[in-house]
Design an enzyme around this catalytic site. Structure first.
Site, PDB file in Angstrom:
ATOM      1  N   GLY A  28      24.085  11.269  40.639  1.00 13.47           N
ATOM      2  CA  GLY A  28      23.271  12.247  39.944  1.00 13.47           C
ATOM      3  C   GLY A  28      21.956  12.465  40.648  1.00 13.47           C
ATOM      4  CD  GLU A  83      24.917  -2.106  32.300  1.00 12.66           C
ATOM      5  OE1 GLU A  83      24.101  -3.039  32.174  1.00 12.66           O
ATOM      6  OE2 GLU A  83      25.780  -1.818  31.438  1.00 12.66           O
ATOM      7  CG  ASP A  86      24.108   0.603  45.125  1.00 18.25           C
ATOM      8  OD1 ASP A  86      23.551   1.331  44.289  1.00 18.25           O
ATOM      9  OD2 ASP A  86      23.768  -0.583  45.320  1.00 18.25           O
ATOM     10  CG  PHE A 113      16.044  11.268  48.547  1.00 21.49           C
ATOM     11  CD1 PHE A 113      16.594  10.174  47.882  1.00 21.49           C
ATOM     12  CD2 PHE A 113      16.748  11.792  49.622  1.00 21.49           C
ATOM     13  CE1 PHE A 113      17.815   9.635  48.271  1.00 21.49           C
ATOM     14  CE2 PHE A 113      17.966  11.263  50.023  1.00 21.49           C
ATOM     15  CZ  PHE A 113      18.496  10.179  49.345  1.00 21.49           C
TER      16      PHE A 113
END
Length: 211
Positions: free
Chosen positions: A8, A40, A69, A153
């Site tokens: 997201g 999660e 990740d 970012f």
């Protein structure tokens, strides 16, 4: 191949889409698939968390799914923030607060001891339950202040990679530019995520051919 991108994070989605589409794949975001899920991240490693995200969104979408990740591991901080990079400040996804905390933690660390690396684990999960995980790293150092640019970012304004990309290769980052100051092409060629995706591309044909 049509692939669901399990993220997201707009910046990460843009990077994954750019890299995967350059490899000939069609990338669909969670939003495009109407999947409002945020698994999660209970793993203790980047690879574990990438697999958790890829598996959850693969089951929900029914499509091959790629998840990343990643995080910044700082030598002077014993590898922190590491897998907790996105929530280093105590809140998930607050880039400015995360950067503020990192700068504060590194305030008294001299130039020669500010080594760090970005690490990425990229997991591709197939609907049949098989998965392929690839790791990528980019060494560099933490800047003394934000080196903001037109790109990037997260911790990108604080991370100075050792190298930057050039057409067909890479070269030393003699200008000391941050991730945020590198163009997308300059970053993709040397970034942790770009290197993980290169491995995925190289290993994918053999993986898909396995029974």
């Amino acid at each position: 191949m049509k692939i669901c991108a399990a993220t997201g994070n707009p910046g990460k989605l843009k990077e994954l889409r750019r890299i995967l589409e350059a490899q000939g794949h069609q990338v669909l975001s969670q939003k495009e698939l109407a999947l409002d899920l945020e698994p999660e991240e209970t793993g203790t490693t980047f690879a574990e968390n990438a697999k958790i995200k890829a598996e959850t969104l693969c089951k929900a979408s029914g499509l091959p799914t790629v998840a990343d990740d990643s995080g910044l591991c700082v030598e002077a901080l014993g590898g922190a923030p590491g897998v907790y990079s996105a929530r280093y400040c105590g809140r998930h996804g607050d880039d400015e607060a995360n950067n503020d905390k990192l700068l504060a933690e590194m305030a008294n660390v001299p130039a020669g001891q500010r080594g760090a690396k970005f690490v990425s684990a990229v997991c591709l999960m197939l609907p049949d339950g098989r998965s392929l995980t690839c790791l990528g790293e980019c060494p560099g150092r933490v800047a003394f202040e934000r080196l903001a640019g037109d790109y990037g970012f997260g911790y990108d304004p604080l991370f100075i990679p050792d190298e930057c990309g050039v057409p067909g290769g890479k070269r030393p980052n003699t200008e000391g530019r941050s991730y945020a100051q590198l163009t997308p092409d300059e970053k993709d060629a040397i970034s942790h995520r770009g290197r993980a995706m290169e491995q995925l591309e190289a290993r994918l044909p053999g993986f898909l051919a396995e029974k």
